[in-house]
Design a protein around this motif. Structure first.
Motif, short mmCIF file in Angstrom:
data_model
loop_
_atom_site.label_atom_id
_atom_site.label_comp_id
_atom_site.label_asym_id
_atom_site.label_seq_id
_atom_site.Cartn_x
_atom_site.Cartn_y
_atom_site.Cartn_z
N CYS A 169 59.34 74.13 38.41
CA CYS A 169 58.47 72.97 38.17
C CYS A 169 57.03 73.38 38.44
O CYS A 169 56.73 73.89 39.52
CB CYS A 169 58.88 71.82 39.10
N GLY A 208 54.62 71.50 38.88
CA GLY A 208 53.96 70.54 39.77
C GLY A 208 54.12 70.91 41.23
O GLY A 208 53.20 70.71 42.02
N CYS A 209 55.28 71.45 41.61
CA CYS A 209 55.52 71.69 43.04
C CYS A 209 56.19 73.04 43.31
O CYS A 209 56.51 73.35 44.46
CB CYS A 209 56.38 70.57 43.62
N CYS A 223 61.85 66.25 38.31
CA CYS A 223 61.97 67.33 39.28
C CYS A 223 62.63 66.75 40.53
O CYS A 223 62.23 65.69 41.01
CB CYS A 223 60.59 67.88 39.61
N CYS A 253 59.50 66.86 43.47
CA CYS A 253 58.27 66.02 43.38
C CYS A 253 58.46 64.81 42.47
O CYS A 253 57.60 63.92 42.47
CB CYS A 253 57.09 66.87 42.93
#
Ligand SMILES: [Zn+2]
Length: 232
Positions: free
Chosen positions: A200, A202-203, A223, A226
């Motif tokens: 992911c 994002g995280c 996810c 997150c």
């Protein structure tokens, strides 16, 4: 177009909007005024006041010097005029002339300091004024750039809002609601790409195989860490 692609494009619009809004906020902030210019104005005003005071001091000193010299000359003339015969009076007058000469010599030394002070104040004022003019000119130019950019950004944001509205209309209401919720709780980033094949963006959490399959199949997958929606 699959929902995941619509969401990805919506995120692109939102990310761009956030960036433009942030820039607009910076522009509006800068339009409030230049701190550097403000400081230069204060320095210029203060240096003008310092010069005025130094010049007043010079005038006072010149007046005092003039009056001391007049008094000395009058006493000196009287001393050598022959009008005073009394030795005691002559001695007193002689002493007075000498005392005035000493005071004049002292004042002359002070006068040099005062003149140097005027010169220094004048030079500081000249420097402050030159800097102020430069900054004023630069600010006028910057102001034009900022005003222009403000309009450009306002137009761009309005266009993005229109595009967003059209994009939202293409999405099922429930999907949009899901996106909006994640967007709010993740500081404006709800949809992120899968990076390095399984992670992911994002995280940086690695996704399990079952989820990866679903992501690759174009499904809407959150996810597990997150909560953002992942796209390939
Ligand atoms: Zn994540």
């Amino acid at each position: 177009m699959a929902d995941i692609h619509l969401l990805r494009d919506l995120q692109t619009i939102d990310t761009e909007t956030i960036a433009k809004r942030r820039e607009l906020s910076d522009v509006l902030n800068e339009l409030k005024g230049s701190e550097e210019l403000q400081a230069a104005r204060i320095i210029s005003t203060n240096s003008a006041e310092t010069l005025t005071k130094a010049e007043a001091k010079q005038r006072d000193a010149e007046l005092e010097m003039g009056s001391l010299k007049t008094k000395r000359n009058q006493s000196n003339d009287k001393l050598y005029s022959g009008s005073i015969k009394n030795p005691r009076e002559l001695k007193d007058l002689q002493m007075e002339v000498e005392s005035l000469d000493r005071r004049i010599a002292l004042r002359e030394e002070t006068m040099i300091e005062i003149l140097v002070g005027v010169e220094t104040a004048q030079s500081a004022k000249d420097d402050a004024d030159i800097l102020l003019v430069e900054l004023e000119e630069a600010w006028v130019q910057r102001l034009q750039e900022l005003e222009k950019r403000k309009v450009e950004l306002a137009i761009a944001i309005r266009d993005l809002q229109q595009r967003r509205k059209a994009q939202v209309a293409r999405l099922p209401a429930a999907t949009y609601k899901r996106y909006e919720k994640i967007l709010v709780s993740n500081k404006g980033l709800a949809v992120v790409p899968l990076v390095r094949g399984n992670t992911c963006d994002g995280c940086s959490t690695s996704l399990p195989q079952s989820m990866l399959t679903k992501v690759r199949g174009g499904g809407i997958v959150n996810c597990p860490h997150c909560g953002r929606i992942i796209h390939t």
